[in-house]
Design an enzyme around this catalytic site. Sequence first.
Site, PDB file in Angstrom:
ATOM      1  CD  GLN A  56      -2.596   1.481   2.445  1.00 22.14           C
ATOM      2  OE1 GLN A  56      -2.675   0.611   3.294  1.00 22.14           O
ATOM      3  NE2 GLN A  56      -3.215   2.633   2.575  1.00 22.14           N
ATOM      4  CG  LEU A  72       0.265   0.013  -4.831  1.00 18.38           C
ATOM      5  CD1 LEU A  72      -0.984  -0.820  -4.574  1.00 18.38           C
ATOM      6  CD2 LEU A  72       0.611   0.022  -6.308  1.00 18.38           C
ATOM      7  CD  GLU A  73      -2.136   5.540  -0.735  1.00 16.98           C
ATOM      8  OE1 GLU A  73      -2.163   6.616  -1.346  1.00 16.98           O
ATOM      9  OE2 GLU A  73      -3.167   4.947  -0.397  1.00 16.98           O
ATOM     10  CB  SER A  74       4.338   7.727  -1.335  1.00 22.25           C
ATOM     11  OG  SER A  74       4.899   6.696  -0.523  1.00 22.25           O
TER      12      SER A  74
END
Length: 100
Positions: free
Chosen positions: A37, A40-42
């Site tokens: 996660q 995928l976020e940053s």
Amino acid sequence: MSNDQYTRIKSQGGPYDSLIQTAASTHGVNYDLLHKQLFLESSFNPNAKSPTGPRGIGQFTKATGKAYGLVNEEDFYDPAKSIDAAARHMKDNLKLAGGD
């Protein structure tokens, strides 16, 4: 970033893996899920900033960040604080979703 880039980062390790492991263990969330996660976020960039406002590794908005202890602007960009907040947020979301 592509799935190949994530696979490479996952196999070689990254600078925040120990923080992610600690946060996942502390808050009872799956390390691999939290790790993916955050990627995928940053892409694990602590200085990431979305044009719509979310920022930091966990890409928190001002309101959600505040709810998870990110009080001032520097907190959003602090990898340890952002990763811990992301693990707590994930734990809460998993609880709301019945663990799914």
